[in-house]
Design an enzyme around this catalytic site. Structure first.
Site, PDB file in Angstrom:
ATOM      1  N   ASN A  46       0.908  43.974  13.645  1.00 14.10           N
ATOM      2  CA  ASN A  46       2.098  43.194  13.991  1.00 14.10           C
ATOM      3  C   ASN A  46       2.222  42.996  15.502  1.00 14.10           C
ATOM      4  O   ASN A  46       3.266  42.571  15.988  1.00 14.10           O
ATOM      5  CB  ASN A  46       3.361  43.894  13.472  1.00 14.10           C
ATOM      6  CG  ASN A  46       3.442  43.876  11.962  1.00 14.10           C
ATOM      7  OD1 ASN A  46       2.998  42.940  11.316  1.00 14.10           O
ATOM      8  ND2 ASN A  46       4.009  44.922  11.390  1.00 14.10           N
ATOM      9  N   HIS A 130      13.445  42.448   3.117  1.00  9.88           N
ATOM     10  CA  HIS A 130      12.691  43.687   3.303  1.00  9.88           C
ATOM     11  C   HIS A 130      13.313  44.834   2.512  1.00  9.88           C
ATOM     12  O   HIS A 130      14.518  44.863   2.252  1.00  9.88           O
ATOM     13  CB  HIS A 130      12.667  44.034   4.796  1.00  9.88           C
ATOM     14  CG  HIS A 130      11.732  45.133   5.149  1.00  9.88           C
ATOM     15  ND1 HIS A 130      12.131  46.454   5.234  1.00  9.88           N
ATOM     16  CD2 HIS A 130      10.399  45.120   5.442  1.00  9.88           C
ATOM     17  CE1 HIS A 130      11.089  47.197   5.574  1.00  9.88           C
ATOM     18  NE2 HIS A 130      10.029  46.424   5.693  1.00  9.88           N
ATOM     19  N   GLU A 172      16.216  37.801   6.345  1.00 11.07           N
ATOM     20  CA  GLU A 172      15.274  38.018   7.437  1.00 11.07           C
ATOM     21  C   GLU A 172      15.144  36.712   8.219  1.00 11.07           C
ATOM     22  O   GLU A 172      15.352  35.622   7.675  1.00 11.07           O
ATOM     23  CB  GLU A 172      13.900  38.427   6.908  1.00 11.07           C
ATOM     24  CG  GLU A 172      13.891  39.771   6.211  1.00 11.07           C
ATOM     25  CD  GLU A 172      12.487  40.202   5.810  1.00 11.07           C
ATOM     26  OE1 GLU A 172      11.619  40.274   6.703  1.00 11.07           O
ATOM     27  OE2 GLU A 172      12.270  40.464   4.615  1.00 11.07           O
ATOM     28  N   SER A 176       8.523  39.002   6.066  1.00 12.25           N
ATOM     29  CA  SER A 176       7.371  39.814   6.444  1.00 12.25           C
ATOM     30  C   SER A 176       6.164  39.647   5.537  1.00 12.25           C
ATOM     31  O   SER A 176       5.034  39.888   5.977  1.00 12.25           O
ATOM     32  CB  SER A 176       7.772  41.294   6.482  1.00 12.25           C
ATOM     33  OG  SER A 176       8.264  41.717   5.216  1.00 12.25           O
ATOM     34  N   ASP A 201      17.908  40.093  10.039  1.00  8.65           N
ATOM     35  CA  ASP A 201      16.881  41.045  10.496  1.00  8.65           C
ATOM     36  C   ASP A 201      15.754  40.205  11.079  1.00  8.65           C
ATOM     37  O   ASP A 201      15.021  39.537  10.354  1.00  8.65           O
ATOM     38  CB  ASP A 201      16.400  41.883   9.312  1.00  8.65           C
ATOM     39  CG  ASP A 201      15.098  42.633   9.620  1.00  8.65           C
ATOM     40  OD1 ASP A 201      14.779  42.816  10.812  1.00  8.65           O
ATOM     41  OD2 ASP A 201      14.408  43.030   8.666  1.00  8.65           O
ATOM     42  N   HIS A 204      10.317  40.126  12.804  1.00 13.93           N
ATOM     43  CA  HIS A 204       9.072  39.375  13.012  1.00 13.93           C
ATOM     44  C   HIS A 204       9.280  38.080  13.792  1.00 13.93           C
ATOM     45  O   HIS A 204       8.324  37.333  14.004  1.00 13.93           O
ATOM     46  CB  HIS A 204       8.411  39.081  11.668  1.00 13.93           C
ATOM     47  CG  HIS A 204       8.003  40.308  10.927  1.00 13.93           C
ATOM     48  ND1 HIS A 204       6.806  40.943  11.137  1.00 13.93           N
ATOM     49  CD2 HIS A 204       8.662  41.047   9.991  1.00 13.93           C
ATOM     50  CE1 HIS A 204       6.724  42.017  10.363  1.00 13.93           C
ATOM     51  NE2 HIS A 204       7.837  42.105   9.653  1.00 13.93           N
ATOM     52  N   LYS A 231       7.066  45.344  16.710  1.00 16.44           N
ATOM     53  CA  LYS A 231       6.257  44.155  16.422  1.00 16.44           C
ATOM     54  C   LYS A 231       5.801  43.536  17.738  1.00 16.44           C
ATOM     55  O   LYS A 231       4.909  44.043  18.389  1.00 16.44           O
ATOM     56  CB  LYS A 231       7.069  43.176  15.570  1.00 16.44           C
ATOM     57  CG  LYS A 231       7.753  43.793  14.343  1.00 16.44           C
ATOM     58  CD  LYS A 231       6.811  44.471  13.398  1.00 16.44           C
ATOM     59  CE  LYS A 231       7.456  44.888  12.084  1.00 16.44           C
ATOM     60  NZ  LYS A 231       8.493  45.917  12.162  1.00 16.44           N
TER      61      LYS A 231
END
Length: 377
Positions: A46, A130, A172, A176, A201, A204, A231
């Protein structure tokens, strides 16, 4: 015999090609990984901007914070990191966590800790959120309502049917396992239309997306934003950004924060140092965009069935877990390190190779990856 279920369940996982095992990594960077004395091209990290390759030189700092933040573990290094993030992202207040999982799950549990409040509350979660968000919702006293992935009509129908007074939409920023982005602007509008709060969230997205690299929420500010440092920042830990009132509430009721040793001053200082580099890393972000585009062009030329992702996460769904694991092992024989993602991390029959790209990758690395995928498939 007592606890015989342990051996039975492990045998079942093994038989279904779902047994998870750790790999001892001897050396790792954005481009390479060394395992058992052999070097591979690393397409499972990541570390999107290749910052893991950069060493941080920092003045001596205490390693330990000695206690929880509410005893005497809250120090200047943590405060400086929180304040810098607030200024960059446009929030009133922030609080640090030792992991993104802890931040996500504990915030949801703490927000609805009052059972009388929870009876009139609902959490609306994207079905592909997630595990930390799902766990937080399941362990919250509020009702949890799932909506189809990135399906705004389905979410709106759920909101319309809900009689809850306190409604929280959770998504998110970048998913992910699929690598696609949430429709942040539309989620924000729906939240305002139905008197709900929005929580994102952005593990990423932060550091990679946005004109300044500030992530999915660079322009639109949700009520609660979680960013993680493991990440693009290539560090460790996480942060909740919200209103001062919200953070004050978490300080009263967030059990993971209250009863955990606070983030190390050394880690906070290193993360702040890396943060200053990250916001200036326009060249790295541009290189990552070029690498993603180049990979997708090559993949299309060879008819690799990629998902619709424009981010550094490029999944190749193969379906069967055993087949996916076999392909990942064949790729290792060709010097390419990829992770076979299998259930229960992803739904059954959607096992995949989760390809992650970094600005550290060179064109020849990406060509070798695609050539190896074609041969192994």
């Amino acid at each position: 015999m007592a606890f015989d279920f342990i051996a039975e369940h492990l045998e079942e996982r093994q038989a279904d090609a779902l047994l998870r095992q750790r790999q001892l990594v001897e050396q790792s960077s954005g481009r390479f990984i060394k395992v058992a004395g052999k070097q591979y091209l690393n397409f499972a990290s990541n570390d999107y901007l290749g910052f893991a390759d950069d060493f941080i030189e920092i003045q001596a700092q205490q390693l330990g914070s000695h206690s929880s933040a509410l005893v005497n573990g809250y120090n200047k290094a943590q405060q400086q990191l929180e304040q810098r993030l607030c200024k960059l992202l446009g929030f009133e207040s922030a609080m640090l966590f030792n992991s993104g999982f802890s931040a996500n799950s504990s915030v949801l549990k703490a927000l609805f800790q009052d059972k009388s409040v929870a009876q009139s509350s609902a959490i609306f979660q994207d079905k592909l959120n997630h595990a930390s968000l799902i766990d937080g919702g399941l362990h919250s006293a509020a009702a949890m309502v799932r909506f189809n992935h990135n399906d705004l009509k389905h979410l709106e129908s759920r909101l319309q049917k809900s009689k809850a007074k306190h409604r929280l939409i959770v998504s998110e920023g970048v998913f992910s396992m699929d690598g696609d982005k949430a429709p942040i602007e539309e989620l924000f509008k729906l939240a305002k239309q139905y008197g709900a709060w929005l929580m994102i969230d952005d593990a990423h997205g932060f550091g990679v997306l946005g004109e300044q690299g500030l992530g999915s929420c660079e322009v639109i500010k949700p009520d609660l934003l979680i960013i993680t440092f493991g990440k693009a920042l290539a560090s460790s830990g996480a942060c909740l950004l919200a209103s001062k009132q919200m953070v004050d509430y978490m300080l009263q009721y967030n059990r993971e924060y209250i009863y955990s040793t606070a983030m190390s001053p050394l880690m906070a200082s290193c993360t702040l140092e890396r943060l200053e580099k990250l916001i200036k890393a326009d060249e790295k972000r541009s290189q990552l965009i070029e690498n993603i585009a180049y990979f997708r062009v090559l993949a299309k030329e060879h008819n690799l069935a990629l998902m619709e992702s424009t981010t550094a996460i490029q999944p190749l769904v193969l379906g069967d877990a055993e087949h996916t694991l076999a392909v990942a092992n064949k790729l290792k024989e060709k010097g390419v390190w990829l992770t076979a993602i299998r259930p229960p991390t992803v739904p059954y029959n959607t096992a995949r190779l989760r390809i992650t790209l970094s600005s550290a990758h060179q064109p020849e690395d990406i060509k070798q990856l695609v050539d190896s995928l074609v041969e192994c498939l």
